[in-house]
Design a protein around this motif. Structure first.
Motif, short mmCIF file in Angstrom:
data_model
loop_
_atom_site.label_atom_id
_atom_site.label_comp_id
_atom_site.label_asym_id
_atom_site.label_seq_id
_atom_site.Cartn_x
_atom_site.Cartn_y
_atom_site.Cartn_z
N ALA A 101 -71.63 -13.03 -17.54
CA ALA A 101 -72.04 -12.77 -16.16
C ALA A 101 -72.00 -11.28 -15.84
O ALA A 101 -72.91 -10.74 -15.19
CB ALA A 101 -71.15 -13.55 -15.19
N GLN A 102 -70.97 -10.60 -16.33
CA GLN A 102 -70.85 -9.16 -16.08
C GLN A 102 -71.97 -8.37 -16.75
O GLN A 102 -72.43 -7.35 -16.22
CB GLN A 102 -69.48 -8.66 -16.57
CG GLN A 102 -68.32 -9.12 -15.72
CD GLN A 102 -66.97 -8.72 -16.30
OE1 GLN A 102 -66.85 -8.51 -17.53
NE2 GLN A 102 -65.96 -8.61 -15.46
N ASP A 103 -72.40 -8.84 -17.91
CA ASP A 103 -73.45 -8.13 -18.67
C ASP A 103 -74.80 -8.11 -17.94
O ASP A 103 -75.69 -7.34 -18.32
CB ASP A 103 -73.63 -8.76 -20.05
CG ASP A 103 -72.48 -8.42 -21.00
OD1 ASP A 103 -71.68 -7.52 -20.65
OD2 ASP A 103 -72.37 -9.06 -22.06
N VAL A 104 -74.95 -8.97 -16.95
CA VAL A 104 -76.19 -8.98 -16.16
C VAL A 104 -76.31 -7.70 -15.34
O VAL A 104 -77.41 -7.25 -15.03
CB VAL A 104 -76.21 -10.23 -15.24
CG1 VAL A 104 -77.35 -10.16 -14.23
CG2 VAL A 104 -76.33 -11.49 -16.10
N PHE A 105 -75.16 -7.09 -15.02
CA PHE A 105 -75.14 -5.93 -14.13
C PHE A 105 -74.76 -4.66 -14.87
O PHE A 105 -74.08 -4.70 -15.89
CB PHE A 105 -74.14 -6.17 -12.99
CG PHE A 105 -74.38 -7.44 -12.23
CD1 PHE A 105 -75.40 -7.52 -11.29
CD2 PHE A 105 -73.60 -8.57 -12.46
CE1 PHE A 105 -75.63 -8.70 -10.60
CE2 PHE A 105 -73.83 -9.75 -11.77
CZ PHE A 105 -74.85 -9.81 -10.83
N TYR A 106 -75.18 -3.53 -14.33
CA TYR A 106 -74.73 -2.23 -14.86
C TYR A 106 -73.25 -2.06 -14.54
O TYR A 106 -72.46 -1.64 -15.37
CB TYR A 106 -75.56 -1.10 -14.23
CG TYR A 106 -75.08 0.28 -14.63
CD1 TYR A 106 -75.45 0.83 -15.86
CD2 TYR A 106 -74.27 1.04 -13.77
CE1 TYR A 106 -75.01 2.09 -16.24
CE2 TYR A 106 -73.83 2.30 -14.14
CZ TYR A 106 -74.20 2.82 -15.38
OH TYR A 106 -73.77 4.06 -15.75
N ASP A 107 -72.88 -2.39 -13.29
CA ASP A 107 -71.49 -2.31 -12.86
C ASP A 107 -70.91 -3.72 -12.92
O ASP A 107 -71.25 -4.59 -12.11
CB ASP A 107 -71.43 -1.78 -11.42
CG ASP A 107 -70.01 -1.75 -10.87
OD1 ASP A 107 -69.07 -2.08 -11.62
OD2 ASP A 107 -69.85 -1.40 -9.68
N PRO A 108 -70.00 -3.98 -13.86
CA PRO A 108 -69.47 -5.34 -14.02
C PRO A 108 -68.75 -5.87 -12.78
O PRO A 108 -68.63 -7.09 -12.60
CB PRO A 108 -68.50 -5.23 -15.21
CG PRO A 108 -68.25 -3.77 -15.40
CD PRO A 108 -69.45 -3.05 -14.87
N ALA A 109 -68.32 -4.97 -11.92
CA ALA A 109 -67.60 -5.40 -10.70
C ALA A 109 -68.50 -6.19 -9.75
O ALA A 109 -68.00 -6.92 -8.89
CB ALA A 109 -67.03 -4.18 -9.98
N VAL A 110 -69.82 -6.07 -9.92
CA VAL A 110 -70.75 -6.83 -9.06
C VAL A 110 -70.62 -8.33 -9.34
O VAL A 110 -70.87 -9.16 -8.47
CB VAL A 110 -72.21 -6.35 -9.27
CG1 VAL A 110 -73.18 -7.13 -8.39
CG2 VAL A 110 -72.32 -4.85 -8.96
N ALA A 111 -70.20 -8.66 -10.56
CA ALA A 111 -70.00 -10.08 -10.92
C ALA A 111 -68.66 -10.53 -10.35
O ALA A 111 -67.63 -10.54 -11.03
CB ALA A 111 -70.03 -10.25 -12.44
N THR A 112 -68.67 -10.91 -9.09
CA THR A 112 -67.46 -11.34 -8.40
C THR A 112 -66.95 -12.65 -9.01
O THR A 112 -67.67 -13.33 -9.74
CB THR A 112 -67.74 -11.58 -6.91
OG1 THR A 112 -68.74 -12.60 -6.80
CG2 THR A 112 -68.24 -10.31 -6.23
N LYS A 113 -65.73 -13.00 -8.65
CA LYS A 113 -65.16 -14.26 -9.14
C LYS A 113 -66.02 -15.45 -8.71
O LYS A 113 -66.20 -16.39 -9.48
CB LYS A 113 -63.73 -14.44 -8.62
CG LYS A 113 -63.03 -15.65 -9.24
CD LYS A 113 -61.59 -15.76 -8.82
CE LYS A 113 -60.89 -16.92 -9.54
NZ LYS A 113 -61.54 -18.22 -9.32
N ASP A 114 -66.58 -15.40 -7.51
CA ASP A 114 -67.45 -16.50 -7.04
C ASP A 114 -68.67 -16.65 -7.95
O ASP A 114 -69.06 -17.78 -8.27
CB ASP A 114 -67.92 -16.23 -5.59
CG ASP A 114 -66.83 -16.52 -4.58
OD1 ASP A 114 -65.80 -17.09 -4.97
OD2 ASP A 114 -67.01 -16.16 -3.40
N ILE A 115 -69.27 -15.52 -8.34
CA ILE A 115 -70.44 -15.56 -9.22
C ILE A 115 -70.06 -16.12 -10.58
O ILE A 115 -70.73 -17.01 -11.13
CB ILE A 115 -71.06 -14.15 -9.36
CG1 ILE A 115 -71.76 -13.75 -8.05
CG2 ILE A 115 -72.06 -14.09 -10.52
CD1 ILE A 115 -72.22 -12.31 -8.00
#
Length: 254
Positions: A141-155
């Motif tokens: 899920a984190q790899d979808v974003f440049y900033d892994p923090a965008v992948a919140t726990k909910d996501i």
């Protein structure tokens, strides 16, 4: 989610604002709330923003295809009695928008695609052999974003739940195969709708060269880049995304 879900007949959707309809199409693992910034911005700028819940996991397996989702979208547009719409799609949603435009060009005023499948995607439905390992799914899920923090726990939780539901996993794999099968390289030169392509420079799912190819193949398209941005530009850089799109819509007179 900032906006409540409407339920009418077989459709569930968000609707905000008045004016030219912008129909937003979410991706394979994309929730409707991923487009909150788009909804909030454009619903105040003379557009009716409508986000239908696509029946990704509710169709019979044989109909779990890009083509059937495009037909579902057509039925929804008819149900809403829209004559002409602007379609905005991310990832699989972009592919559905493109395929819908191929089938029903008369109903599409303009297209916006971001991180769209349709030419190439990097393992859109693969890599779930360790789907019970939460940390593996979190990394995916984190790899979808440049900033892994965008992948919140909910996501991450939502992705984890999806891939560990056997029915949803089967449908996810069917959709991924359908996306490959419905490659649009031969169709794109025949799509006349003005198209705005907004792409993350660091997209690892649909890499930058995919955006370049879309721009080369579509007859009336313009390509815009967002730096330090992955596969979901409208989530990672919502203000920049909205600014680019706003400017393009104004320039094109939409």
């Amino acid at each position: 989610m900032a906006h409540s879900l409407k339920k009418e007949k077989k459709y569930s959707y968000i609707e905000a604002g008045e004016g030219t309809p912008i129909i937003v199409l979410h991706g394979l693992m994309g929730g409707l709330s991923n487009f909150d910034a788009v909804t909030n911005h454009f619903s105040k700028k003379g557009y009716k923003v409508v986000i239908p819940e696509l029946p990704l996991y509710n169709m019979p397996l044989i109909k779990t295809t890009v083509k059937h989702f495009a037909k579902y979208l057509h039925d929804f547009i008819k149900f809403k009695e829209f004559k002409e719409v602007i379609l905005l799609g991310n990832s699989l949603g972009g592919h559905i928008g493109l395929y819908h435009t191929k089938l029903f060009p008369e109903s599409v005023k303009a297209l916006i695609i971001t991180g769209s499948s349709g030419l190439y995607e990097n393992a859109m439905g693969g890599g779930y052999t360790k789907r019970r390992d939460y940390e593996v799914i979190k990394k995916k899920a984190q790899d979808v974003f440049y900033d892994p923090a965008v992948a919140t726990k909910d996501i991450v939780d939502e992705v984890y739940e999806t891939v560990n539901d056997r029915n949803k996993l089967l449908k996810t794999l069917a959709i991924a195969k359908s996306a490959i099968r419905h490659n649009m390289s031969k169709d794109l030169p025949n799509i006349a709708a003005p198209t705005c392509i907004i792409w993350g420079k660091n997209d690892g799912v649909t890499p930058p060269e995919v955006a370049v190819e879309f721009n080369e193949l579509l007859p009336d398209s313009e390509l815009y880049w967002i730096d330090k941005c992955g596969h979901a530009a409208m989530m990672e850089h919502p203000e920049e995304f909205n600014k680019i799109l706003d400017s393009w819509l104004q320039k094109r007179g939409f």
